[in-house]
Motif scaffolding. Structure first.
Motif, PDB file in Angstrom:
ATOM      1  N   LEU A 103       0.841  -1.199   0.000  1.00 58.31           N
ATOM      2  CA  LEU A 103       0.000   0.000   0.000  1.00 58.31           C
ATOM      3  C   LEU A 103       0.877   1.250   0.000  1.00 58.31           C
ATOM      4  N   VAL A 104       1.933   1.229   0.806  1.00 62.21           N
ATOM      5  CA  VAL A 104       2.858   2.360   0.842  1.00 62.21           C
ATOM      6  C   VAL A 104       3.479   2.575  -0.539  1.00 62.21           C
ATOM      7  N   LYS A 105       3.875   1.487  -1.171  1.00 57.49           N
ATOM      8  CA  LYS A 105       4.472   1.581  -2.503  1.00 57.49           C
ATOM      9  C   LYS A 105       3.477   2.192  -3.497  1.00 57.49           C
ATOM     10  N   ALA A 106       2.234   1.774  -3.406  1.00 57.14           N
ATOM     11  CA  ALA A 106       1.200   2.298  -4.303  1.00 57.14           C
ATOM     12  C   ALA A 106       0.989   3.781  -4.062  1.00 57.14           C
ATOM     13  N   TRP A 107       1.013   4.216  -2.803  1.00 57.56           N
ATOM     14  CA  TRP A 107       0.839   5.636  -2.470  1.00 57.56           C
ATOM     15  C   TRP A 107       2.011   6.480  -2.963  1.00 57.56           C
ATOM     16  N   LEU A 108       3.202   5.936  -2.875  1.00 61.51           N
ATOM     17  CA  LEU A 108       4.381   6.690  -3.294  1.00 61.51           C
ATOM     18  C   LEU A 108       4.489   6.794  -4.815  1.00 61.51           C
ATOM     19  N   GLU A 109       3.959   5.800  -5.500  1.00 60.43           N
ATOM     20  CA  GLU A 109       4.090   5.780  -6.960  1.00 60.43           C
ATOM     21  C   GLU A 109       2.851   6.343  -7.675  1.00 60.43           C
ATOM     22  N   GLY A 110       1.695   6.263  -7.025  1.00 66.70           N
ATOM     23  CA  GLY A 110       0.461   6.713  -7.660  1.00 66.70           C
ATOM     24  C   GLY A 110      -0.024   8.040  -7.129  1.00 66.70           C
ATOM     25  N   GLN A 111       0.664   9.103  -7.479  1.00 64.24           N
ATOM     26  CA  GLN A 111       0.311  10.431  -6.991  1.00 64.24           C
ATOM     27  C   GLN A 111      -0.076  11.354  -8.135  1.00 64.24           C
ATOM     28  N   PRO A 112      -1.075  12.215  -7.908  1.00 65.34           N
ATOM     29  CA  PRO A 112      -1.421  13.209  -8.933  1.00 65.34           C
ATOM     30  C   PRO A 112      -0.352  14.286  -8.998  1.00 65.34           C
ATOM     31  N   ASN A 113      -0.067  14.741 -10.203  1.00 59.35           N
ATOM     32  CA  ASN A 113       0.931  15.793 -10.400  1.00 59.35           C
ATOM     33  C   ASN A 113       0.222  17.151 -10.413  1.00 59.35           C
ATOM     34  N   PRO A 114       0.545  18.054  -9.466  1.00 60.49           N
ATOM     35  CA  PRO A 114      -0.135  19.361  -9.418  1.00 60.49           C
ATOM     36  C   PRO A 114      -0.075  20.118 -10.737  1.00 60.49           C
ATOM     37  N   LEU A 115       1.028  19.969 -11.459  1.00 63.16           N
ATOM     38  CA  LEU A 115       1.189  20.700 -12.718  1.00 63.16           C
ATOM     39  C   LEU A 115       0.237  20.212 -13.812  1.00 63.16           C
ATOM     40  N   GLU A 116      -0.339  19.045 -13.614  1.00 60.98           N
ATOM     41  CA  GLU A 116      -1.227  18.495 -14.638  1.00 60.98           C
ATOM     42  C   GLU A 116      -2.701  18.641 -14.279  1.00 60.98           C
ATOM     43  N   MET A 117      -2.986  19.326 -13.180  1.00 58.95           N
ATOM     44  CA  MET A 117      -4.354  19.427 -12.701  1.00 58.95           C
ATOM     45  C   MET A 117      -5.118  20.632 -13.243  1.00 58.95           C
ATOM     46  N   PHE A 118      -4.421  21.531 -13.928  1.00 61.17           N
ATOM     47  CA  PHE A 118      -5.055  22.771 -14.366  1.00 61.17           C
ATOM     48  C   PHE A 118      -4.852  22.989 -15.866  1.00 61.17           C
ATOM     49  N   LYS A 119      -5.846  23.572 -16.485  1.00 62.47           N
ATOM     50  CA  LYS A 119      -5.762  23.849 -17.904  1.00 62.47           C
ATOM     51  C   LYS A 119      -4.658  24.853 -18.189  1.00 62.47           C
ATOM     52  N   ARG A 120      -3.848  24.548 -19.209  1.00 62.11           N
ATOM     53  CA  ARG A 120      -2.777  25.459 -19.609  1.00 62.11           C
ATOM     54  C   ARG A 120      -3.251  26.340 -20.760  1.00 62.11           C
ATOM     55  N   TYR A 121      -2.973  27.634 -20.647  1.00 58.34           N
ATOM     56  CA  TYR A 121      -3.347  28.586 -21.682  1.00 58.34           C
ATOM     57  C   TYR A 121      -2.100  29.037 -22.442  1.00 58.34           C
ATOM     58  N   THR A 122      -2.269  29.314 -23.716  1.00 56.36           N
ATOM     59  CA  THR A 122      -1.151  29.791 -24.527  1.00 56.36           C
ATOM     60  C   THR A 122      -0.859  31.255 -24.212  1.00 56.36           C
ATOM     61  N   PHE A 123       0.285  31.729 -24.694  1.00 62.57           N
ATOM     62  CA  PHE A 123       0.669  33.126 -24.518  1.00 62.57           C
ATOM     63  C   PHE A 123      -0.428  34.037 -25.062  1.00 62.57           C
ATOM     64  N   GLU A 124      -0.934  33.731 -26.257  1.00 65.61           N
ATOM     65  CA  GLU A 124      -1.953  34.572 -26.885  1.00 65.61           C
ATOM     66  C   GLU A 124      -3.271  34.530 -26.120  1.00 65.61           C
ATOM     67  N   GLU A 125      -3.623  33.370 -25.576  1.00 60.92           N
ATOM     68  CA  GLU A 125      -4.855  33.264 -24.783  1.00 60.92           C
ATOM     69  C   GLU A 125      -4.750  34.078 -23.503  1.00 60.92           C
ATOM     70  N   MET A 126      -3.587  34.025 -22.848  1.00 55.96           N
ATOM     71  CA  MET A 126      -3.370  34.809 -21.631  1.00 55.96           C
ATOM     72  C   MET A 126      -3.409  36.297 -21.944  1.00 55.96           C
ATOM     73  N   LYS A 127      -2.803  36.656 -23.045  1.00 54.58           N
ATOM     74  CA  LYS A 127      -2.770  38.054 -23.472  1.00 54.58           C
ATOM     75  C   LYS A 127      -4.182  38.572 -23.757  1.00 54.58           C
ATOM     76  N   ALA A 128      -4.998  37.744 -24.418  1.00 55.76           N
ATOM     77  CA  ALA A 128      -6.380  38.123 -24.706  1.00 55.76           C
ATOM     78  C   ALA A 128      -7.190  38.281 -23.420  1.00 55.76           C
ATOM     79  N   SER A 129      -6.951  37.410 -22.450  1.00 55.15           N
ATOM     80  CA  SER A 129      -7.651  37.508 -21.165  1.00 55.15           C
ATOM     81  C   SER A 129      -7.265  38.787 -20.431  1.00 55.15           C
ATOM     82  N   LEU A 130      -5.982  39.143 -20.492  1.00 56.21           N
ATOM     83  CA  LEU A 130      -5.530  40.377 -19.856  1.00 56.21           C
ATOM     84  C   LEU A 130      -6.175  41.586 -20.522  1.00 56.21           C
ATOM     85  N   GLN A 131      -6.222  41.574 -21.836  1.00 54.43           N
ATOM     86  CA  GLN A 131      -6.823  42.693 -22.561  1.00 54.43           C
ATOM     87  C   GLN A 131      -8.303  42.833 -22.192  1.00 54.43           C
ATOM     88  N   LYS A 132      -9.004  41.713 -22.064  1.00 53.06           N
ATOM     89  CA  LYS A 132     -10.414  41.749 -21.682  1.00 53.06           C
ATOM     90  C   LYS A 132     -10.580  42.292 -20.264  1.00 53.06           C
TER      91      LYS A 132
END
Length: 275
Positions: free
Chosen positions: A186-215
Protein backbone atom coordinates in the motif's frame (compact mmCIF):
# COMPACT_ATOMS: atom_id res chain seq x y z
CA UNK A 1 -25.26 -5.91 -34.34
CA UNK A 2 -22.18 -7.17 -32.49
CA UNK A 3 -23.25 -7.24 -28.83
CA UNK A 4 -19.69 -7.81 -27.62
CA UNK A 5 -18.59 -4.68 -29.48
CA UNK A 6 -21.51 -2.72 -27.96
CA UNK A 7 -20.55 -3.85 -24.45
CA UNK A 8 -16.92 -2.85 -25.00
CA UNK A 9 -17.99 0.54 -26.33
CA UNK A 10 -20.25 1.15 -23.31
CA UNK A 11 -17.45 0.18 -20.94
CA UNK A 12 -15.04 2.58 -22.69
CA UNK A 13 -17.53 5.47 -22.56
CA UNK A 14 -18.27 4.78 -18.90
CA UNK A 15 -14.57 4.86 -18.03
CA UNK A 16 -14.16 8.12 -19.95
CA UNK A 17 -17.11 9.66 -18.13
CA UNK A 18 -15.76 8.56 -14.75
CA UNK A 19 -12.29 9.90 -15.48
CA UNK A 20 -13.70 13.33 -16.37
CA UNK A 21 -15.38 13.61 -13.00
CA UNK A 22 -12.47 12.22 -11.01
CA UNK A 23 -10.18 15.25 -11.25
CA UNK A 24 -11.96 16.99 -8.39
CA UNK A 25 -11.58 13.86 -6.26
CA UNK A 26 -7.80 14.24 -6.46
CA UNK A 27 -7.99 17.33 -4.23
CA UNK A 28 -8.60 17.30 -0.49
CA UNK A 29 -10.27 20.24 1.25
CA UNK A 30 -10.28 20.22 5.08
CA UNK A 31 -13.85 19.84 6.36
CA UNK A 32 -15.10 21.89 9.31
CA UNK A 33 -13.96 20.07 12.44
CA UNK A 34 -10.92 17.88 12.93
CA UNK A 35 -9.19 15.70 10.35
CA UNK A 36 -6.04 13.61 10.64
CA UNK A 37 -3.69 13.50 7.67
CA UNK A 38 -0.21 12.39 6.71
CA UNK A 39 1.89 14.38 4.25
CA UNK A 40 3.75 11.84 2.14
CA UNK A 41 7.02 12.19 0.20
CA UNK A 42 6.45 13.59 -3.28
CA UNK A 43 6.90 11.29 -6.24
CA UNK A 44 8.01 14.30 -8.28
CA UNK A 45 10.56 15.79 -5.86
CA UNK A 46 12.23 13.52 -3.30
CA UNK A 47 13.67 16.51 -1.44
CA UNK A 48 10.52 18.56 -1.03
CA UNK A 49 6.87 17.45 -0.66
CA UNK A 50 5.59 20.98 -1.29
CA UNK A 51 4.94 22.38 -4.76
CA UNK A 52 4.60 26.14 -5.15
CA UNK A 53 2.41 27.22 -8.06
CA UNK A 54 1.29 30.68 -9.16
CA UNK A 55 -2.22 31.55 -10.33
CA UNK A 56 -4.33 34.45 -11.53
CA UNK A 57 -7.84 34.83 -10.15
CA UNK A 58 -10.60 36.73 -11.90
CA UNK A 59 -8.62 37.85 -14.95
CA UNK A 60 -11.26 36.89 -17.54
CA UNK A 61 -11.26 33.24 -16.38
CA UNK A 62 -12.02 32.34 -12.71
CA UNK A 63 -8.58 30.71 -12.35
CA UNK A 64 -5.60 30.62 -14.73
CA UNK A 65 -2.30 28.97 -13.95
CA UNK A 66 0.69 31.11 -14.88
CA UNK A 67 2.73 29.78 -17.83
CA UNK A 68 5.81 30.64 -15.78
CA UNK A 69 5.15 27.49 -13.73
CA UNK A 70 6.15 25.54 -16.84
CA UNK A 71 9.15 27.73 -17.70
CA UNK A 72 7.17 29.54 -20.39
CA UNK A 73 6.76 33.28 -21.00
CA UNK A 74 3.81 34.91 -19.27
CA UNK A 75 2.31 38.03 -20.92
CA UNK A 76 0.80 39.18 -17.62
CA UNK A 77 4.19 39.01 -15.91
CA UNK A 78 5.70 41.00 -18.78
CA UNK A 79 2.90 43.55 -18.59
CA UNK A 80 3.42 43.92 -14.81
CA UNK A 81 7.12 44.59 -15.41
CA UNK A 82 6.15 47.29 -17.89
CA UNK A 83 3.83 48.86 -15.33
CA UNK A 84 6.53 48.89 -12.66
CA UNK A 85 9.01 50.50 -15.04
CA UNK A 86 6.98 53.71 -14.75
CA UNK A 87 6.56 56.13 -11.85
CA UNK A 88 2.78 56.24 -12.14
CA UNK A 89 1.10 55.27 -8.85
CA UNK A 90 -1.96 53.85 -10.61
CA UNK A 91 0.28 51.63 -12.73
CA UNK A 92 1.96 50.30 -9.58
CA UNK A 93 -1.43 49.74 -7.96
CA UNK A 94 -2.59 47.76 -10.98
CA UNK A 95 0.70 45.83 -11.05
CA UNK A 96 0.11 44.69 -7.47
CA UNK A 97 -3.40 43.49 -8.34
CA UNK A 98 -2.09 41.59 -11.36
CA UNK A 99 0.71 39.81 -9.53
CA UNK A 100 0.11 36.02 -9.55
CA UNK A 101 -0.94 34.52 -6.22
CA UNK A 102 1.04 31.62 -4.76
CA UNK A 103 -0.74 28.44 -3.75
CA UNK A 104 1.07 25.43 -2.34
CA UNK A 105 0.20 21.77 -2.92
CA UNK A 106 1.16 18.79 -0.76
CA UNK A 107 0.38 15.09 -1.33
CA UNK A 108 -1.61 13.71 1.62
CA UNK A 109 -3.25 10.59 2.91
CA UNK A 110 -6.37 11.30 4.96
CA UNK A 111 -6.77 8.93 7.88
CA UNK A 112 -10.05 7.06 7.66
CA UNK A 113 -10.11 7.68 3.90
CA UNK A 114 -7.02 5.74 2.92
CA UNK A 115 -9.02 3.96 0.21
CA UNK A 116 -9.10 7.24 -1.75
CA UNK A 117 -5.31 7.18 -2.09
CA UNK A 118 -3.01 10.19 -2.26
CA UNK A 119 -4.76 13.52 -2.78
CA UNK A 120 -3.55 17.10 -3.11
CA UNK A 121 -4.03 19.55 -0.26
CA UNK A 122 -3.95 23.18 -1.37
CA UNK A 123 -3.11 26.05 0.98
CA UNK A 124 -1.58 29.52 1.16
CA UNK A 125 1.53 31.17 2.56
CA UNK A 126 0.46 31.20 6.21
CA UNK A 127 -0.12 27.46 6.43
CA UNK A 128 2.99 26.86 4.32
CA UNK A 129 5.14 28.76 6.84
CA UNK A 130 3.67 26.72 9.70
CA UNK A 131 4.49 23.44 8.00
CA UNK A 132 8.03 24.56 7.17
CA UNK A 133 8.57 25.75 10.75
CA UNK A 134 7.58 22.34 12.13
CA UNK A 135 9.93 20.61 9.71
CA UNK A 136 12.71 22.94 10.83
CA UNK A 137 12.12 22.00 14.48
CA UNK A 138 14.66 19.34 15.50
CA UNK A 139 12.09 17.88 17.92
CA UNK A 140 9.97 16.81 14.97
CA UNK A 141 12.13 16.74 11.85
CA UNK A 142 10.89 14.93 8.75
CA UNK A 143 7.24 14.24 9.47
CA UNK A 144 6.84 12.78 5.96
CA UNK A 145 9.13 9.81 6.73
CA UNK A 146 7.26 6.64 5.78
CA UNK A 147 8.64 4.71 8.81
CA UNK A 148 9.13 7.28 11.58
CA UNK A 149 7.01 10.19 10.42
CA UNK A 150 4.11 11.92 12.14
CA UNK A 151 0.49 12.59 11.35
CA UNK A 152 -1.02 16.06 11.52
CA UNK A 153 -4.34 17.16 12.97
CA UNK A 154 -6.04 19.78 10.84
CA UNK A 155 -8.59 21.79 12.83
CA UNK A 156 -10.96 23.83 10.66
CA UNK A 157 -13.54 26.42 11.69
CA UNK A 158 -16.30 27.85 9.51
CA UNK A 159 -17.48 31.37 8.61
CA UNK A 160 -19.47 31.69 11.83
CA UNK A 161 -16.15 31.66 13.70
CA UNK A 162 -13.86 33.45 11.23
CA UNK A 163 -16.31 36.28 10.61
CA UNK A 164 -15.62 35.97 6.87
CA UNK A 165 -17.08 33.93 4.03
CA UNK A 166 -14.28 31.38 4.35
CA UNK A 167 -13.09 28.54 6.52
CA UNK A 168 -9.78 28.74 8.33
CA UNK A 169 -7.54 25.82 9.28
CA UNK A 170 -4.82 25.35 11.88
CA UNK A 171 -2.52 22.37 12.40
CA UNK A 172 -1.07 20.37 15.28
CA UNK A 173 1.55 17.68 14.84
CA UNK A 174 1.11 14.34 16.55
CA UNK A 175 3.79 13.65 19.19
CA UNK A 176 3.93 9.93 18.39
CA UNK A 177 5.99 8.69 15.46
CA UNK A 178 4.19 6.16 13.29
CA UNK A 179 4.63 4.34 9.99
CA UNK A 180 2.69 5.61 7.00
CA UNK A 181 1.17 2.11 6.86
CA UNK A 182 2.07 -1.40 7.94
CA UNK A 183 1.15 -2.60 4.45
CA UNK A 184 4.29 -2.27 2.34
CA UNK A 185 2.41 -2.78 -0.93
CA UNK A 186 0.00 0.00 0.00
CA UNK A 187 2.86 2.36 0.84
CA UNK A 188 4.47 1.58 -2.50
CA UNK A 189 1.20 2.30 -4.30
CA UNK A 190 0.84 5.64 -2.47
CA UNK A 191 4.38 6.69 -3.29
CA UNK A 192 4.09 5.78 -6.96
CA UNK A 193 0.46 6.71 -7.66
CA UNK A 194 0.31 10.43 -6.99
CA UNK A 195 -1.42 13.21 -8.93
CA UNK A 196 0.93 15.79 -10.40
CA UNK A 197 -0.14 19.36 -9.42
CA UNK A 198 1.19 20.70 -12.72
CA UNK A 199 -1.23 18.49 -14.64
CA UNK A 200 -4.35 19.43 -12.70
CA UNK A 201 -5.06 22.77 -14.37
CA UNK A 202 -5.76 23.85 -17.90
CA UNK A 203 -2.78 25.46 -19.61
CA UNK A 204 -3.35 28.59 -21.68
CA UNK A 205 -1.15 29.79 -24.53
CA UNK A 206 0.67 33.13 -24.52
CA UNK A 207 -1.95 34.57 -26.88
CA UNK A 208 -4.85 33.26 -24.78
CA UNK A 209 -3.37 34.81 -21.63
CA UNK A 210 -2.77 38.05 -23.47
CA UNK A 211 -6.38 38.12 -24.71
CA UNK A 212 -7.65 37.51 -21.17
CA UNK A 213 -5.53 40.38 -19.86
CA UNK A 214 -6.82 42.69 -22.56
CA UNK A 215 -10.41 41.75 -21.68
CA UNK A 216 -9.72 42.35 -17.97
CA UNK A 217 -8.34 45.81 -18.71
CA UNK A 218 -11.52 46.79 -20.57
CA UNK A 219 -13.70 48.72 -18.08
CA UNK A 220 -17.00 47.60 -19.55
CA UNK A 221 -16.13 43.95 -18.74
CA UNK A 222 -15.48 44.69 -15.07
CA UNK A 223 -17.15 42.69 -12.34
CA UNK A 224 -17.14 43.49 -8.64
CA UNK A 225 -15.09 41.35 -6.26
CA UNK A 226 -12.23 41.30 -3.78
CA UNK A 227 -8.57 40.40 -3.78
CA UNK A 228 -7.98 37.09 -2.02
CA UNK A 229 -5.93 36.82 1.16
CA UNK A 230 -3.54 34.01 2.05
CA UNK A 231 -5.89 31.43 3.47
CA UNK A 232 -9.24 32.31 1.90
CA UNK A 233 -10.78 30.67 -1.13
CA UNK A 234 -10.07 32.49 -4.41
CA UNK A 235 -12.43 35.35 -5.16
CA UNK A 236 -12.96 37.21 -8.39
CA UNK A 237 -10.87 40.36 -8.28
CA UNK A 238 -12.34 43.71 -9.27
CA UNK A 239 -11.29 44.98 -12.68
CA UNK A 240 -9.92 48.52 -12.85
CA UNK A 241 -12.43 51.26 -13.58
CA UNK A 242 -10.15 53.26 -15.86
CA UNK A 243 -7.81 52.50 -18.75
CA UNK A 244 -4.14 52.27 -17.81
CA UNK A 245 -1.63 53.13 -20.51
CA UNK A 246 2.11 52.99 -20.80
CA UNK A 247 3.71 55.92 -22.58
CA UNK A 248 7.46 55.50 -22.23
CA UNK A 249 8.49 57.23 -25.44
CA UNK A 250 9.01 60.94 -25.96
CA UNK A 251 7.09 60.91 -29.24
CA UNK A 252 3.47 59.81 -29.09
CA UNK A 253 2.30 57.97 -32.20
CA UNK A 254 -1.43 57.70 -32.82
CA UNK A 255 -2.45 54.05 -32.55
CA UNK A 256 -5.62 52.04 -32.16
CA UNK A 257 -6.40 50.58 -28.73
CA UNK A 258 -5.45 47.09 -29.99
CA UNK A 259 -2.17 48.37 -31.46
CA UNK A 260 -1.28 50.09 -28.20
CA UNK A 261 -1.91 46.91 -26.24
CA UNK A 262 0.01 44.72 -28.69
CA UNK A 263 2.98 47.10 -28.63
CA UNK A 264 3.53 46.24 -24.96
CA UNK A 265 4.56 42.71 -25.97
CA UNK A 266 6.94 43.48 -28.80
CA UNK A 267 9.89 42.25 -26.74
CA UNK A 268 8.51 38.72 -26.58
CA UNK A 269 11.98 37.15 -26.98
CA UNK A 270 12.89 38.18 -23.45
CA UNK A 271 12.96 35.26 -21.02
CA UNK A 272 13.66 37.35 -17.93
CA UNK A 273 10.92 35.77 -15.83
CA UNK A 274 10.77 36.22 -12.05
CA UNK A 275 10.12 32.54 -11.31
Amino acid sequence: MDLNFIKQKMATLQKTSESKGSNKDLFWKPPVGKAQIRIVPSKFDQNNPFKELFFYYGIDKPVMISPSNFGEKDPIVEFVKQLRSTTDKENWRLAKKLDPKMRVFAPVIVRGEEDKGVRLWQFGKEMYMELLSIADDEDYGDYTDIVEGRDLTVDTVGPEVTGTNYNKSSIRIKPKQTALSEDKDLVKAWLEGQPNPLEMFKRYTFEEMKASLQKYLTPESAEEGDIIDDESEPEVEAAPKTNYSLNTSAKVVKQSKADKFDSLFEDEDSDDLPF
